[in-house]
Design a protein around this motif. Structure first.
Motif, PDB file in Angstrom:
ATOM      1  N   UNK A   1       0.900  -1.209   0.527  1.00  0.00           N
ATOM      2  CA  UNK A   1      -0.011   0.003  -0.429  1.00  0.00           C
ATOM      3  C   UNK A   1       0.494   1.133   0.159  1.00  0.00           C
ATOM      4  N   UNK A   2       1.930   1.524   1.009  1.00  0.00           N
ATOM      5  CA  UNK A   2       3.184   2.651   0.989  1.00  0.00           C
ATOM      6  C   UNK A   2       3.550   2.607  -0.255  1.00  0.00           C
ATOM      7  N   UNK A   3       4.141   1.511  -1.070  1.00  0.00           N
ATOM      8  CA  UNK A   3       4.465   1.458  -2.180  1.00  0.00           C
ATOM      9  C   UNK A   3       3.595   1.773  -3.580  1.00  0.00           C
ATOM     10  N   UNK A   4       2.163   1.975  -3.439  1.00  0.00           N
ATOM     11  CA  UNK A   4       1.512   2.115  -4.290  1.00  0.00           C
ATOM     12  C   UNK A   4       1.064   3.938  -3.928  1.00  0.00           C
ATOM     13  N   UNK A   5       1.023   3.615  -3.026  1.00  0.00           N
ATOM     14  CA  UNK A   5       1.099   5.646  -2.198  1.00  0.00           C
ATOM     15  C   UNK A   5       2.170   6.280  -3.000  1.00  0.00           C
TER      16      UNK A   5
ATOM     17  N   UNK B   1      -7.841   7.527  -6.479  1.00  0.00           N
ATOM     18  CA  UNK B   1      -7.115   6.972  -5.980  1.00  0.00           C
ATOM     19  C   UNK B   1      -5.916   6.324  -4.921  1.00  0.00           C
ATOM     20  N   UNK B   2      -5.181   7.909  -4.931  1.00  0.00           N
ATOM     21  CA  UNK B   2      -4.398   7.798  -3.324  1.00  0.00           C
ATOM     22  C   UNK B   2      -5.667   8.157  -2.367  1.00  0.00           C
TER      23      UNK B   2
ATOM     24  N   UNK C   1      -7.779   3.982   2.627  1.00  0.00           N
ATOM     25  CA  UNK C   1      -9.146   3.967   3.395  1.00  0.00           C
ATOM     26  C   UNK C   1      -8.684   2.156   3.569  1.00  0.00           C
ATOM     27  N   UNK C   2      -7.132   1.963   2.628  1.00  0.00           N
ATOM     28  CA  UNK C   2      -7.104   0.994   2.831  1.00  0.00           C
ATOM     29  C   UNK C   2      -7.118   0.014   4.028  1.00  0.00           C
TER      30      UNK C   2
END
Length: 153
Positions: free
Chosen positions: A7-11, A71-72, A77-78
Protein backbone atom coordinates in the motif's frame (compact mmCIF):
# COMPACT_ATOMS: atom_id res chain seq x y z
CA UNK A 1 -2.06 -5.20 7.81
CA UNK A 2 0.19 -7.69 6.07
CA UNK A 3 0.40 -5.78 2.76
CA UNK A 4 1.22 -2.44 4.34
CA UNK A 5 4.46 -2.15 2.33
CA UNK A 6 2.53 -2.71 -0.90
CA UNK A 7 0.00 0.00 0.00
CA UNK A 8 2.83 2.39 0.83
CA UNK A 9 4.58 1.58 -2.45
CA UNK A 10 1.39 2.23 -4.44
CA UNK A 11 0.83 5.54 -2.63
CA UNK A 12 4.42 6.64 -3.35
CA UNK A 13 4.11 5.62 -7.02
CA UNK A 14 0.80 7.48 -7.34
CA UNK A 15 2.28 10.63 -5.84
CA UNK A 16 5.42 10.36 -8.00
CA UNK A 17 3.33 9.76 -11.12
CA UNK A 18 1.10 12.71 -10.31
CA UNK A 19 4.00 15.10 -9.85
CA UNK A 20 5.85 13.76 -12.89
CA UNK A 21 2.70 14.18 -14.98
CA UNK A 22 2.23 17.74 -13.76
CA UNK A 23 5.86 18.53 -14.57
CA UNK A 24 5.62 17.07 -18.07
CA UNK A 25 2.34 18.94 -18.65
CA UNK A 26 4.01 22.17 -17.57
CA UNK A 27 6.91 21.55 -19.95
CA UNK A 28 4.55 20.81 -22.82
CA UNK A 29 2.44 23.90 -22.22
CA UNK A 30 5.44 26.21 -21.91
CA UNK A 31 6.92 24.88 -25.15
CA UNK A 32 3.59 24.83 -26.99
CA UNK A 33 4.59 27.53 -29.48
CA UNK A 34 7.11 25.24 -31.14
CA UNK A 35 4.75 22.28 -31.03
CA UNK A 36 1.91 24.06 -32.86
CA UNK A 37 3.80 23.90 -36.15
CA UNK A 38 4.48 20.21 -35.63
CA UNK A 39 0.75 19.62 -35.18
CA UNK A 40 0.13 21.52 -38.44
CA UNK A 41 -2.61 23.60 -36.86
CA UNK A 42 -1.17 26.82 -38.24
CA UNK A 43 -1.34 25.54 -41.81
CA UNK A 44 -5.08 25.09 -41.46
CA UNK A 45 -5.38 28.82 -40.90
CA UNK A 46 -7.21 28.67 -37.59
CA UNK A 47 -5.98 29.41 -34.12
CA UNK A 48 -9.30 28.10 -32.82
CA UNK A 49 -8.09 24.58 -33.59
CA UNK A 50 -4.98 25.22 -31.52
CA UNK A 51 -7.05 26.46 -28.59
CA UNK A 52 -9.33 23.43 -29.01
CA UNK A 53 -6.38 21.01 -28.97
CA UNK A 54 -4.77 22.65 -25.93
CA UNK A 55 -8.15 22.72 -24.16
CA UNK A 56 -8.62 18.99 -24.75
CA UNK A 57 -5.13 18.37 -23.40
CA UNK A 58 -5.83 20.42 -20.29
CA UNK A 59 -9.11 18.55 -19.72
CA UNK A 60 -7.30 15.22 -20.14
CA UNK A 61 -4.61 16.21 -17.61
CA UNK A 62 -7.25 17.50 -15.19
CA UNK A 63 -9.05 14.16 -15.44
CA UNK A 64 -5.81 12.31 -14.75
CA UNK A 65 -5.22 14.48 -11.67
CA UNK A 66 -8.74 13.77 -10.38
CA UNK A 67 -8.24 10.04 -10.86
CA UNK A 68 -4.80 10.05 -9.17
CA UNK A 69 -6.00 11.99 -6.14
CA UNK A 70 -9.15 9.87 -5.80
CA UNK A 71 -7.15 6.66 -6.09
CA UNK A 72 -4.68 7.94 -3.49
CA UNK A 73 -7.54 8.68 -1.09
CA UNK A 74 -8.98 5.22 -1.72
CA UNK A 75 -5.60 3.65 -0.96
CA UNK A 76 -5.56 5.53 2.35
CA UNK A 77 -8.86 3.88 3.30
CA UNK A 78 -7.32 0.41 2.96
CA UNK A 79 -5.72 0.84 6.38
CA UNK A 80 -9.21 0.89 7.90
CA UNK A 81 -12.31 -0.53 6.24
CA UNK A 82 -12.32 -0.21 2.44
CA UNK A 83 -15.96 -1.24 2.02
CA UNK A 84 -17.60 2.13 2.63
CA UNK A 85 -19.95 4.23 0.50
CA UNK A 86 -17.23 6.83 -0.05
CA UNK A 87 -15.15 4.29 -1.99
CA UNK A 88 -18.18 3.31 -4.06
CA UNK A 89 -18.62 6.97 -5.02
CA UNK A 90 -14.87 7.31 -5.64
CA UNK A 91 -14.87 4.36 -8.05
CA UNK A 92 -17.92 5.73 -9.82
CA UNK A 93 -16.28 9.16 -10.11
CA UNK A 94 -13.11 7.63 -11.54
CA UNK A 95 -15.17 5.69 -14.08
CA UNK A 96 -17.06 8.72 -15.33
CA UNK A 97 -13.92 10.87 -15.42
CA UNK A 98 -12.19 8.14 -17.45
CA UNK A 99 -15.08 8.18 -19.93
CA UNK A 100 -14.69 11.97 -20.16
CA UNK A 101 -10.99 11.54 -20.86
CA UNK A 102 -11.80 8.98 -23.56
CA UNK A 103 -14.24 11.48 -25.06
CA UNK A 104 -11.39 14.03 -25.22
CA UNK A 105 -9.39 11.51 -27.24
CA UNK A 106 -12.33 10.92 -29.55
CA UNK A 107 -12.77 14.66 -30.06
CA UNK A 108 -9.23 14.74 -31.44
CA UNK A 109 -10.71 13.18 -34.58
CA UNK A 110 -12.06 16.65 -35.38
CA UNK A 111 -8.53 18.01 -35.68
CA UNK A 112 -6.55 17.77 -38.91
CA UNK A 113 -3.50 16.42 -37.07
CA UNK A 114 -5.13 13.62 -35.10
CA UNK A 115 -3.16 10.45 -34.49
CA UNK A 116 -4.14 6.84 -34.14
CA UNK A 117 -2.17 6.72 -30.88
CA UNK A 118 -4.65 9.12 -29.27
CA UNK A 119 -7.48 6.76 -30.23
CA UNK A 120 -5.66 3.80 -28.68
CA UNK A 121 -5.09 5.81 -25.50
CA UNK A 122 -8.77 6.76 -25.48
CA UNK A 123 -9.82 3.13 -25.85
CA UNK A 124 -7.54 2.08 -22.98
CA UNK A 125 -8.83 4.85 -20.74
CA UNK A 126 -12.43 3.93 -21.60
CA UNK A 127 -11.71 0.32 -20.67
CA UNK A 128 -10.26 1.47 -17.32
CA UNK A 129 -13.42 3.53 -16.80
CA UNK A 130 -15.54 0.47 -17.47
CA UNK A 131 -13.52 -1.56 -14.96
CA UNK A 132 -13.96 1.20 -12.40
CA UNK A 133 -17.72 1.29 -12.89
CA UNK A 134 -17.96 -2.50 -12.57
CA UNK A 135 -15.84 -2.39 -9.40
CA UNK A 136 -18.09 0.33 -7.99
CA UNK A 137 -21.03 -2.05 -8.42
CA UNK A 138 -19.11 -4.83 -6.67
CA UNK A 139 -18.12 -2.48 -3.83
CA UNK A 140 -21.72 -1.29 -3.54
CA UNK A 141 -22.88 -4.90 -3.03
CA UNK A 142 -20.10 -5.51 -0.51
CA UNK A 143 -21.09 -2.39 1.43
CA UNK A 144 -24.73 -3.53 1.47
CA UNK A 145 -23.74 -7.00 2.73
CA UNK A 146 -21.47 -5.46 5.37
CA UNK A 147 -24.18 -3.11 6.60
CA UNK A 148 -26.69 -5.96 6.73
CA UNK A 149 -24.18 -8.11 8.59
CA UNK A 150 -23.48 -5.30 11.08
CA UNK A 151 -27.20 -5.02 11.81
CA UNK A 152 -27.65 -8.73 12.49
CA UNK A 153 -24.76 -9.03 14.93
Amino acid sequence: MRNKWLNTLVKVLLAAGLFAGLFVSYLLLTEMGAEVDALSMERCGSHILTVFAVGLGVLFVAGAIVICVTLFLMMCSLDKDPFVRRNVLALRLMGFVAFGMAACCLLLLLLPANTILAQFVGAGVALCGLFSLVLSGVFERAVAFKEENDLTV
